[in-house]
Design an enzyme around this catalytic site. Sequence first.
Site, PDB file in Angstrom:
ATOM      1  CB  ALA A  41      -7.902   2.215   0.146  1.00 12.72           C
ATOM      2  N   GLY A  46       0.288   4.519   1.936  1.00 12.99           N
ATOM      3  CA  GLY A  46       0.409   5.790   1.221  1.00 12.99           C
ATOM      4  C   GLY A  46      -0.683   6.766   1.605  1.00 12.99           C
ATOM      5  CB  CYS A  47      -4.352   6.439   1.784  1.00 14.88           C
ATOM      6  SG  CYS A  47      -4.577   6.043   0.032  1.00 14.88           S
ATOM      7  CB  THR A  48      -1.794   6.070   6.629  1.00 13.20           C
ATOM      8  OG1 THR A  48      -2.860   5.119   6.614  1.00 13.20           O
ATOM      9  CG2 THR A  48      -1.513   6.498   8.058  1.00 13.20           C
ATOM     10  CB  ALA A  51      -4.728  11.065   5.762  1.00  7.75           C
TER      11      ALA A  51
END
Length: 155
Positions: A41, A46-48, A51
């Site tokens: 998401a 974590g995804c930030t 990325a």
Amino acid sequence: MTSRLEPGDTAPSFTLPDSEGKPVSLSDYLGKSVVVYFYPAASTPGCTKQACDFRDNLGALADSGYEVVGISPDKQEKLAKFRDAEGLTFPLLGDPDKKVLTEWGAFGEKQNYGRTVQGVIRSTFLVGPDGKIVKAMYNVRATGHVAKLLRELPA
């Protein structure tokens, strides 16, 4: 259990909208090497981190001959906010119906805090210029993953 891709498999084709709503296809990258990564998401911690790691290492990946594409189940508006907030310069594609995630083995049963749940399996794939999987990595960690990937890139 979702079937998993292995090196040598033909990467499943896809055409998904990017953060602008423009269709992006895997076939756009034929003749090039590309990192396709799946994340749960946009704008989550974590995804930030993941990325931004890709963003900060785009030069090193490009020097190794790789472009980067990120795919999540997010809709276009959320991807655009994520791209703008984090200054991301590689395509973020949305797969809200999770069809592509499933075809790549990046959606299915996973362990989350000791429970079995259905969800996005954080995964990264190296796809060669011929459209074949060079490396398939499932259940990768958000932190430190890109550095590990850079160390393991095929020569």
